[in-house]
Scaffold this motif. Structure first.
Motif, PDB file in Angstrom:
ATOM      1  N   ALA A 133      -7.727   1.051  -5.859  1.00 15.89           N
ATOM      2  CA  ALA A 133      -7.228   2.373  -5.145  1.00 15.89           C
ATOM      3  C   ALA A 133      -8.445   2.318  -3.831  1.00 15.89           C
ATOM      4  CB  ALA A 133      -7.773   3.380  -5.969  1.00 15.89           C
ATOM      5  N   TRP A 139      -4.837   5.369   0.060  1.00 12.58           N
ATOM      6  CA  TRP A 139      -3.848   4.303  -0.006  1.00 12.58           C
ATOM      7  C   TRP A 139      -4.981   3.910  -1.646  1.00 12.58           C
ATOM      8  CZ3 TRP A 139       0.254   3.544   2.965  1.00 12.58           C
ATOM      9  CH2 TRP A 139      -0.042   4.392   3.225  1.00 12.58           C
ATOM     10  N   GLN A 140      -3.031   3.214  -1.808  1.00 11.72           N
ATOM     11  CA  GLN A 140      -3.287   3.024  -2.874  1.00 11.72           C
ATOM     12  C   GLN A 140      -3.078   1.013  -2.907  1.00 11.72           C
ATOM     13  OE1 GLN A 140      -2.954   5.114  -7.011  1.00 11.72           O
ATOM     14  NE2 GLN A 140      -2.366   6.700  -6.076  1.00 11.72           N
ATOM     15  N   ARG A 141      -3.437   0.625  -3.613  1.00 13.44           N
ATOM     16  CA  ARG A 141      -3.263  -1.223  -3.314  1.00 13.44           C
ATOM     17  C   ARG A 141      -2.285  -1.906  -4.538  1.00 13.44           C
ATOM     18  NH1 ARG A 141      -7.102  -2.112  -0.437  1.00 13.44           N
ATOM     19  NH2 ARG A 141      -8.148  -3.188  -1.685  1.00 13.44           N
ATOM     20  N   ALA A 176      -9.164   4.110  -2.292  1.00 14.34           N
ATOM     21  CA  ALA A 176      -9.904   5.621  -2.025  1.00 14.34           C
ATOM     22  C   ALA A 176     -10.524   6.068  -0.809  1.00 14.34           C
ATOM     23  CB  ALA A 176     -10.533   5.835  -3.461  1.00 14.34           C
ATOM     24  N   ARG A 201       0.987   5.665  -0.687  1.00 15.36           N
ATOM     25  CA  ARG A 201      -0.054   6.636  -0.915  1.00 15.36           C
ATOM     26  C   ARG A 201       0.992   8.512  -1.270  1.00 15.36           C
ATOM     27  NH1 ARG A 201      -0.741  10.325   3.194  1.00 15.36           N
ATOM     28  NH2 ARG A 201      -0.370   9.261   5.776  1.00 15.36           N
ATOM     29  N   ALA A 213      -9.333  10.561  -2.681  1.00 11.65           N
ATOM     30  CA  ALA A 213      -8.425   9.512  -3.318  1.00 11.65           C
ATOM     31  C   ALA A 213      -6.831  10.279  -3.859  1.00 11.65           C
ATOM     32  CB  ALA A 213      -9.358   8.740  -4.351  1.00 11.65           C
ATOM     33  N   SER A 214      -6.458   9.629  -4.224  1.00 10.80           N
ATOM     34  CA  SER A 214      -4.887  10.310  -4.697  1.00 10.80           C
ATOM     35  C   SER A 214      -4.446   9.816  -5.615  1.00 10.80           C
ATOM     36  CB  SER A 214      -4.056   9.732  -3.485  1.00 10.80           C
ATOM     37  OG  SER A 214      -3.763   7.948  -3.453  1.00 10.80           O
ATOM     38  N   ARG A 215      -3.135  11.125  -6.675  1.00 11.63           N
ATOM     39  CA  ARG A 215      -3.472  11.000  -7.457  1.00 11.63           C
ATOM     40  C   ARG A 215      -2.716   9.780  -8.207  1.00 11.63           C
ATOM     41  NH1 ARG A 215      -2.351  17.128  -8.871  1.00 11.63           N
ATOM     42  NH2 ARG A 215      -1.492  17.104  -6.999  1.00 11.63           N
ATOM     43  N   GLU A 251       0.441  -1.287   0.010  1.00  5.35           N
ATOM     44  CA  GLU A 251      -0.284   0.275   0.126  1.00  5.35           C
ATOM     45  C   GLU A 251       0.565   1.368   0.215  1.00  5.35           C
ATOM     46  OE1 GLU A 251      -2.918   0.024   2.919  1.00  5.35           O
ATOM     47  OE2 GLU A 251      -3.636  -2.683   2.550  1.00  5.35           O
ATOM     48  N   ILE A 299      -1.651   2.861 -10.573  1.00  2.00           N
ATOM     49  CA  ILE A 299      -1.400   1.740  -9.733  1.00  2.00           C
ATOM     50  C   ILE A 299      -1.165   0.303 -10.943  1.00  2.00           C
ATOM     51  CG2 ILE A 299      -2.074   2.383  -7.454  1.00  2.00           C
ATOM     52  CD1 ILE A 299      -4.699   0.148  -8.190  1.00  2.00           C
TER      53      ILE A 299
END
Length: 703
Positions: free
Chosen positions: A439, A445-447, A441, A420, A429-431, A418, A434
């Motif tokens: 995501a 965190w993106q995963r 969101a 961010r 949501a982060s830009r 994960e 991935i």
């Protein structure tokens, strides 16, 4: 990460289709509905099924306890003295109660066109009972399969016939074309009491659709009536919100189901283990008992023989008395028979052997290993928090993350990575992209899910940003704890990929470039010793120049390299390609590219305040890096960083040097960018440098 498994996609699609199919069944015939109508209780049944049920039941007066329909009462066209009309009651299978249809029965029930469209799409998706629909206008026997249906003409056409009967520029060209079908539906719902009147209103009190004429009836006086568009929007928003709520809680429900299944699997495992031990115990006990029984029978047969040997005790007593006889003739006469009996007894003793081994030494068990396994048998633990390898983890053209599990950790089936961007507010949501993940969101965190191995690559990140990363492992016991969060700073500009250029000619006696042209090493030899005399009397030095095989003419660029700590002097920087060529073609005993040999760096800023210098270098050597400083004429020295980063802004003519590990700026200078600029490296004495390998190029080593 690899793409989605086609088998999983098919399994998910089949599961969704199976679940949808359950919603399309008629509760009467238990088959997919055909021409469904909506009952007053809002359930749908096939029109034919409803008709058959009504014929079987027949109309009858409503029960006194049955709530009266809004249509009952006095209204124009009904006489006061008339009794209540006969109404039709429909036994709804879903409600398990009788539903009042009214005087007109099924005529007042609207067709469920939406359900019909869903059924048609479902049949088309799963090819369920699909029958070829032929064009109704082709001349047999050359009739073609229909490709279009016309909702206005209520007929099916092939492509050619559709064009023929719907000429361009005529009103027929405006007809609505649909998929070929054997069951044409009305284009819009119309009022069952007022033909051709569209249902434009919705009564929230009666929960019924109304036409403009029905709206004026007294039975709807004081009711909450909305335009159908407003009711459509409100219901759609409510249903969407309810569906999203259920979907958002599916993970929780699935997790609870998984926990229950895990508990059942655990109980089943214990039962299986107990059953296996009991079965093995019974098998060994049976084998032991069978051997004991067989040996017992064999030994029992010899018990009598053994006892017969014990009968010689009388003979022994008689022999002892016989030996007391002193009269020799009498002894010889009596001893002859005794001697024969003793010989026979001795022979029997010498040939006696047991028919079976009375001991059970072949039935010994070594259960030490099994007892150890049973003693160590315990519940599976989730993996411990991974430890991130900060020496191998880096951010360059892509982000490369490496980790390991502690030695006493349970093994992990896979990992979840994960990350961010720092500064993203939790909840938004982060830009950034991935690869192969979903995501998260909700928390920014993106995963990356189900990462095998102990490393991962993350791409499509934003430049000059700090990313927070963490990892956790997963096995049958579930997810373990997160690792400690690490922070990585992405480069300030796009990474420039280049190789060391050997076209200008290399001095093989003291400068060697690797086969991959990513590494160079300078070895001091005879030529350097011959130049020592010049070095003692002037500022002239023997140096070797290497440049990158790219010429920068615009934009911002970043690259990194590492200098061997034991190097004597190595200069890293940039320079005008034309000036670098002039410098290289000078004799090898040559002045340093700096304009002031005592400046401590090679920017040349002291020489010309009104124009940028053609070179900009930083000098490293003997484990130190020399940085210019206004308060010190000779500059300041700092420990040599593991990797040195260089960023060039061509339009601004600015060069910035970084500690590439932490992206901490070290020093900033200027360079003349009136022409193409090249990365440049200069060796004075022995030394070595290595260009930073792109993560994308070496990713195959970790895939």
């Amino acid at each position: 990460m690899s793409g989605l498994n086609p088998y999983l996609i098919r399994s998910s699609l089949c599961s969704n289709m199976k679940s949808l199919e359950q919603e399309l069944y008629c509760p009467v015939c238990k088959d997919i509905v055909k021409q469904p109508v909506v009952l007053p209780c809002q359930h749908s049944v096939c029109l034919m099924c409803a008709s058959e049920v009504l014929v079987a039941n027949g109309p009858h007066p409503p029960s006194p306890s049955m709530p009266r329909s809004p249509g009952h009462g006095t209204y124009p066209g009904r006489r006061r003295k008339e009794g209540p009309p006969l109404v039709m009651m429909f036994p709804c299978v879903t409600c398990r109660r009788d539903v009042e249809l009214g005087e007109k029965g099924l005529t007042d029930c609207l067709r469920n066109l939406t359900l019909e469209r869903i059924v048609e799409r479902y049949r088309h998706t799963v090819s369920l009972g699909s029958v070829a629909v032929m064009c109704q206008f082709c001349k047999p026997p050359q009739a073609l399969e229909a490709t279009k249906g016309c909702a206005d003409c209520r007929a099916n056409f092939c492509n050619e016939c559709f064009k023929l009967y719907h000429p361009w520029g005529t009103p027929r060209a405006q007809h609505e074309h649909i998929l070929p079908t054997l069951n044409f539906r009305p284009k819009v719902l119309t009022c069952p009491e007022h033909d051709q009147e569209k249902l434009q209103f919705y009564c929230r009190s009666c929960q019924r659709l109304l036409c403009p004429l029905c709206k004026l009836r007294r039975i709807h006086g004081g009711h909450k009536i909305l335009p159908v568009a407003q009711a459509y929007q409100a219901l759609k928003e409510k249903i969407t919100k309810e569906m999203n709520y259920i979907l958002s809680n599916q993970d929780t429900v699935l997790a609870q189901i998984t926990q229950l299944e895990t508990r059942e699997q655990l109980a089943q495992s214990i039962r299986d283990l107990t059953a296996a031990l009991a079965e093995r115990h019974a098998s060994l006990t049976q084998a032991l008992e069978s051997a004991r029984q067989k040996r017992g029978e064999a030994l029992a047969a010899q018990v009598a023989e053994r006892r017969s040997l014990m009968e010689h005790a009388g003979l022994m007593a008689f022999t002892q008395e016989l030996l007391k006889e002193t009269d020799q003739p009498c002894f010889v006469q009596a001893a002859r028979q005794t001697h024969n009996r003793l010989n026979k007894a001795i022979e029997n003793l010498q040939h006696f052997a047991l028919a079976a081994d009375p001991s059970f030494r072949h039935f010994q068990l070594d259960v030490s290993k099994e007892l150890k396994l049973l003693t160590e048998l315990n519940f599976i633990q989730a993996p411990l928090a991974p430890v991130i390898d900060t020496q191998r983890t880096l951010a360059y053209d892509q982000l490369f993350l490496c980790w390991r599990l502690p030695q006493d950790s349970a093994p992990a089936w896979h990992f979840s990575v994960e990350y961010r961007r720092r500064g993203v507010v939790p909840g938004g949501a982060s830009r950034g992209g991935i690869r192969g993940g979903l995501a998260a969101a909700r928390w920014g965190w993106q995963r990356l899910d189900e990462v095998s191995g102990s490393s991962a690559v993350i791409d499509r990140l934003e430049m000059d940003s700090v990313y927070v990363l963490r990892v956790r492992g997963c096995n049958k016991a579930g997810y373990g704890e997160y690792s400690e969060e690490v922070y990585l700073h992405t480069p300030p500009a796009p990474v420039l990929n280049f190789y060391l250029d050997s076209r200008w000619g290399l001095h093989a006696d003291r400068l060697v470039v690797s086969k991959e042209q990513r590494c160079a090493r300078s070895v001091p030899g005879l030529s350097l010793l011959q130049a020592a005399d010049h070095a003692l009397t002037s500022c002239h030095l023997t140096s070797d120049l290497l440049v990158g095989d790219v010429a920068i003419t615009q934009g911002r660029h970043y690259w990194a390299c590492s200098v061997e700590p034991g190097s004597y002097l190595v200069k890293v920087g940039v320079g005008l390609e034309s000036k670098l060529q002039e410098w290289f073609h000078l004799p090898q005993d040559m002045a340093s590219p700096r304009y002031d040999p005592d400046s401590g760096h090679d920017s040349g800023a002291e020489d010309a305040l009104d124009s940028a210098p053609p070179f900009c270098f930083l000098t490293m050597g003997m484990g130190k890096i020399y940085l210019p400083h206004p308060s010190s004429p000779t500059g300041l020295t700092y420990p040599l960083p593991p990797r040195l980063g260089v960023s060039l802004d061509f339009e601004k003519g600015r060069v910035t040097f970084y500690d590439a590990h932490s992206l901490r700026p070290l020093w900033e200078g200027h360079v003349d960018c009136s022409g193409p600029v090249c990365p440049a490296f200069c060796f004075i004495g022995g030394g070595a440098l290595q260009l930073q390998e792109l993560v994308a190029n070496r990713n195959y080593l970790f895939s």
